[in-house]
Structures are given as structure tokens and as C-alpha cells.
Motif scaffolding. Structure first.
Motif, mmCIF file in Angstrom:
data_model
loop_
_atom_site.group_PDB
_atom_site.id
_atom_site.type_symbol
_atom_site.label_atom_id
_atom_site.label_comp_id
_atom_site.label_asym_id
_atom_site.label_seq_id
_atom_site.Cartn_x
_atom_site.Cartn_y
_atom_site.Cartn_z
ATOM 1 N N UNK A 91 0.813 -1.216 0.000
ATOM 2 C CA UNK A 91 0.000 0.000 0.000
ATOM 3 C C UNK A 91 0.851 1.272 0.000
ATOM 4 N N UNK A 92 1.875 1.281 0.870
ATOM 5 C CA UNK A 92 2.652 2.508 1.067
ATOM 6 C C UNK A 92 4.048 2.460 0.464
ATOM 7 N N UNK A 93 4.471 1.281 -0.041
ATOM 8 C CA UNK A 93 5.813 1.142 -0.579
ATOM 9 C C UNK A 93 6.743 0.473 0.423
ATOM 10 N N UNK A 94 7.748 -0.232 -0.088
ATOM 11 C CA UNK A 94 8.665 -0.983 0.768
ATOM 12 C C UNK A 94 9.430 -0.079 1.726
ATOM 13 N N UNK A 95 9.703 1.139 1.340
ATOM 14 C CA UNK A 95 10.468 2.036 2.196
ATOM 15 C C UNK A 95 9.735 2.335 3.499
ATOM 16 N N UNK A 96 8.422 2.212 3.499
ATOM 17 C CA UNK A 96 7.651 2.469 4.709
ATOM 18 C C UNK A 96 7.887 1.401 5.786
ATOM 19 N N UNK A 97 8.463 0.255 5.372
ATOM 20 C CA UNK A 97 8.764 -0.801 6.339
ATOM 21 C C UNK A 97 10.097 -0.598 7.038
ATOM 22 N N UNK A 135 16.376 -2.679 0.356
ATOM 23 C CA UNK A 135 17.578 -2.132 -0.279
ATOM 24 C C UNK A 135 17.498 -2.201 -1.800
ATOM 25 N N UNK A 136 16.816 -3.236 -2.320
ATOM 26 C CA UNK A 136 16.601 -3.349 -3.760
ATOM 27 C C UNK A 136 17.824 -3.736 -4.552
ATOM 28 N N UNK A 137 18.871 -4.230 -3.887
ATOM 29 C CA UNK A 137 20.111 -4.557 -4.587
ATOM 30 C C UNK A 137 20.279 -6.056 -4.826
ATOM 31 N N UNK A 138 19.267 -6.853 -4.528
ATOM 32 C CA UNK A 138 19.371 -8.298 -4.695
ATOM 33 C C UNK A 138 18.200 -8.818 -5.506
ATOM 34 N N UNK A 139 18.458 -9.898 -6.239
ATOM 35 C CA UNK A 139 17.421 -10.556 -7.023
ATOM 36 C C UNK A 139 16.697 -11.583 -6.149
ATOM 37 N N UNK A 140 15.509 -11.972 -6.603
ATOM 38 C CA UNK A 140 14.711 -12.924 -5.830
ATOM 39 C C UNK A 140 15.444 -14.249 -5.635
ATOM 40 N N UNK A 141 16.105 -14.733 -6.672
ATOM 41 C CA UNK A 141 16.790 -16.029 -6.562
ATOM 42 C C UNK A 141 17.963 -15.952 -5.600
ATOM 43 N N UNK A 142 18.582 -14.767 -5.496
ATOM 44 C CA UNK A 142 19.683 -14.606 -4.553
ATOM 45 C C UNK A 142 19.171 -14.642 -3.113
ATOM 46 N N UNK A 143 18.048 -13.974 -2.875
ATOM 47 C CA UNK A 143 17.454 -13.996 -1.536
ATOM 48 C C UNK A 143 17.017 -15.410 -1.173
ATOM 49 N N UNK A 144 16.446 -16.135 -2.130
ATOM 50 C CA UNK A 144 16.028 -17.514 -1.867
ATOM 51 C C UNK A 144 17.214 -18.390 -1.504
ATOM 52 N N UNK A 145 18.307 -18.251 -2.245
ATOM 53 C CA UNK A 145 19.501 -19.050 -1.949
ATOM 54 C C UNK A 145 20.056 -18.712 -0.567
ATOM 55 N N UNK A 146 20.061 -17.423 -0.245
ATOM 56 C CA UNK A 146 20.556 -17.011 1.068
ATOM 57 C C UNK A 146 19.667 -17.543 2.176
ATOM 58 N N UNK A 147 18.358 -17.517 1.970
ATOM 59 C CA UNK A 147 17.428 -18.084 2.953
ATOM 60 C C UNK A 147 17.674 -19.579 3.154
ATOM 61 N N UNK A 148 17.873 -20.280 2.051
ATOM 62 C CA UNK A 148 18.119 -21.725 2.136
ATOM 63 C C UNK A 148 19.365 -22.020 2.958
ATOM 64 N N UNK A 149 20.420 -21.245 2.738
ATOM 65 C CA UNK A 149 21.661 -21.455 3.488
ATOM 66 C C UNK A 149 21.443 -21.194 4.978
#
Length: 286
Positions: A91-97, A135-149
Motif C-alpha cells: 500500500x505505502x511502498x517498501x520504504x515504509x517498512x 535495499x533493492x540490490x538483490x534478485x529474488x533467486x539470490x534472496x532464496x539461496x541465502x534463505x536456504x543457506x
């Protein structure tokens, strides 16, 4: 409570059966052999583990005295929290978080879920990945891989007490044999006694083998099993959060994203769609 109930059933079955066959309980009362077996097991546990493992195992054993926190309410709170965070971002944009993830203790959203906020490890997990998204500096697949680790690391760390208790359980029958052998040595050293007295000493020695096997499979091994089951429940929390966040990153609306997370939960704790929707509305209305 179930651990204590299980122990009572084990003791009742073993010692009750012994009584039914006409056995004498006085023969089984061998505190010295119990001291030898228990002391050797504790000593081997201390010698075979570092301080971190010993503290983690003690913490998990103390946790068994309390009911598991991973119930339906816990998972509904998690999904409701994720829904509120993702709905605010949509609703308000990611920066609001940013203020919510930088100081979750002061966040109005997190404060509505005190049990989750008290779980520092889970709160840090959520805030770290939301911060990465902001931050917007990472791709979805990178975040997924980091979560898995990270989830795999949490799992391995949680398995440490399970493995340490399993090793103690595996060692107890052998330690029981050690105590039995010591009893036999004592009996043979008293070969000048009457046959009836020698028989009593041999019987006392054999109790060591009995105690080692009983302690291993009737008392210690079930503890490792319960801790492993609780670990599996705890990992569902992280898997649920991961799937929900990734669904949001892939463009799904918050209500659909939490549906992805709901689907990975065990059937015994998984709320229905209407239950979750009603819970979210109830929390937001507080």
C-alpha cells in the motif's frame, strides 16, 4: 508432560512385568552400578562435546518441561504478521517498512504479536530479509539461496543436541556391560563364598546390563526423538516465512502470499483459509 507419562509407562511395563513373573525388587536396587553407568555416561558426554553443545543440550532438555510453542495459534500469528507487513509495503511502498525492520520492538505491527517479537532469532530472520528487499540490490533467486543457506544452518545447529543425546543413548548399553563386568570381577574375587552368595553377586552384576539397555532405549533415546520433532516444528516457522516472502517478491498479493506460506505447514497445525482471515481481522481490530 508426555515425556513424563511415557517414562511412567516404561517403568510400569518393565517393573510391573518383573513383579508379575515373581521377581524380587531388592535385587534390582543397585545404586553403585547406577552410579557407575550414569557417571560414565555424563563423563563421556562432557568429554565428547564442547561447551556450546553442552549448553545447547541442557537448554533443550529444560525446554521439554514446557509445552511446545509451535501450535496453530503460533503459526496463525506468524502468517498474520507477514500479511500486515506485506500489506503495508504494497500500500505505502517498501520504504515504509524501514522503521519496522530497523526497530521491531518499537513497531506497531510487531507489538501486536508479542510472542513472535520475543523470539529474537525469528524476528531477526524476518527483519534481515525485509531489509534486503528494501535495499533493492538483490534478485529474488539470490534472496532464496541465502534463505536456504541460513535455514540449513539453523537446522544443523538444532540437530546438535539430538546427535549428542543419541550418542549417549548408543553408549549406555556398553557402559551397562562395563558395570556388569565389574560386578562379575567382584563376584569372581569372592570365589570362596557359598554358592548362594555367589549367585546373588552374579545377579547383582547382571543388573548393570539391564540398567544400561533400559536407560538407553527407555529414557535417553526418547529425549533425542522429542527434540528432533520439536526442531522439525521450529523449521516449519522459517520455511513458512521463506515461502511467504518469496511469493510476495514474485508479485503475489499479500493475501495470496500468506496462502503460499499456509500450505507448507503440517496438517495438524495448518489453519483453514477462513480461520486465518478471521484471525488477521481480529488482530488488526485490537
Amino acid at each position: 508432560m508426555l515425556v513424563l507419562v511415557g517414562y511412567l509407562v516404561v517403568a510400569a511395563a518393565v517393573f510391573g512385568g518383573y513383579a508379575l513373573m515373581g521377581g524380587h525388587f531388592g535385587v534390582l536396587f543397585q545404586p553403585v552400578e547406577l552410579l557407575m553407568i550414569g557417571g560414565a555416561a555424563v563423563g563421556a558426554f562432557i568429554a565428547g562435546n564442547n561447551g556450546k553443545t553442552i549448553r545447547a543440550t541442557a537448554r533443550e532438555l529444560m525446554g521439554l518441561l514446557r509445552a511446545s510453542p509451535h501450535n496453530r495459534q503460533h503459526y496463525m500469528d506468524l502468517l498474520a504478521l507477514l500479511y500486515e507487513l506485506l500489506a503495508k509495503a504494497r500500500k505505502d511502498g517498501m520504504m515504509k517498512l524501514e522503521s519496522d525492520v530497523d526497530d521491531p520492538a518499537a513497531s506497531e505491527i510487531f507489538q501486536r504479536y508479542p510472542d513472535l517479537l520475543a523470539n529474537a532469532e525469528l524476528t531477526e530472520f524476518l527483519c534481515d530479509y525485509l531489509r534486503l528487499v528494501i535495499s533493492g540490490h538483490t534478485e529474488t533467486f539470490e534472496i532464496e539461496a541465502l534463505m536456504d543457506h541460513q535455514i540449513e544452518t539453523i537446522r544443523h545447529e538444532g540437530e546438535v543436541p539430538v546427535h549428542s543425546l543419541s550418542r549417549v543413548s548408543d553408549a549406555l548399553p556398553a557402559l551397562g556391560i562395563v558395570a556388569a563386568v565389574m560386578g562379575v570381577v567382584h563376584a569372581l574375587a569372592s570365589a570362596d563364598l557359598a554358592p548362594s552368595e555367589m549367585g546373588a553377586l552374579i545377579a547383582h552384576a547382571m543388573v548393570g546390563t539391564f540398567l544400561g539397555v533400559l536407560l538407553a532405549y527407555g529414557f535417553v533415546a526418547p529425549l533425542a526423538s522429542v527434540i528432533a520433532q520439536r526442531l522439525a516444528e521450529n523449521m516449519k516457522v522459517y520455511e513458512c516465512a521463506k515461502v511467504t516472502l518469496l511469493a510476495s517478491l514474485n508479485g503475489y498479493a499479500p493475501q495470496m502470499a500468506v496462502e503460499f506460506g499456509r500450505k507448507v505447514l503440517f496438517s495438524t497445525e495448518r489453519p483453514s483459509f477462513s480461520e486465518l482471515d478471521g484471525h488477521v481481522r481480529e488482530v488488526k481490530a485490537r
